[in-house]
Design a protein around this motif. Sequence first.
Motif, mmCIF file in Angstrom:
data_model
loop_
_atom_site.group_PDB
_atom_site.id
_atom_site.type_symbol
_atom_site.label_atom_id
_atom_site.label_comp_id
_atom_site.label_asym_id
_atom_site.label_seq_id
_atom_site.Cartn_x
_atom_site.Cartn_y
_atom_site.Cartn_z
ATOM 1 N N ILE A 152 0.913 -1.160 -0.160
ATOM 2 C CA ILE A 152 0.027 -0.008 0.067
ATOM 3 C C ILE A 152 1.036 1.327 0.068
ATOM 4 O O ILE A 152 0.620 2.106 -0.695
ATOM 5 N N CYS A 153 1.871 1.298 0.781
ATOM 6 C CA CYS A 153 3.120 2.364 0.877
ATOM 7 C C CYS A 153 3.657 2.750 -0.567
ATOM 8 O O CYS A 153 3.533 3.718 -1.042
ATOM 9 N N ALA A 171 1.212 4.127 -2.982
ATOM 10 C CA ALA A 171 0.617 5.315 -2.574
ATOM 11 C C ALA A 171 1.895 6.405 -3.238
ATOM 12 O O ALA A 171 1.555 7.535 -3.643
#
Length: 85
Positions: free
Chosen positions: A35-36, A39
């Motif tokens: 997810i990081c 992003a």
Amino acid sequence: MASDLDFSPPEVPEPTFLENLLRYGLFLGAMFQLICVLAIILPVPKSHEVEAEPSEPRSVEVTRKPKAVALSASKRPKKEAKKKR
């Protein structure tokens, strides 16, 4: 001779609670990292409300305390204790 071969599946012990916790924790950490990274790769467009009002001061700048006061208080000379003989 053919009867000597054992084709049954090997005996695998049941995973313990700590092994399960470690396995699911690693999966959770991997999902967080994905997810990081996503992003960073896929930027989110900013809303128009933030761009429309740049004259308003930011709350971060308003809530800052002067650092000079904190630094001078922490750099006071320490009292030296006399040795008793």
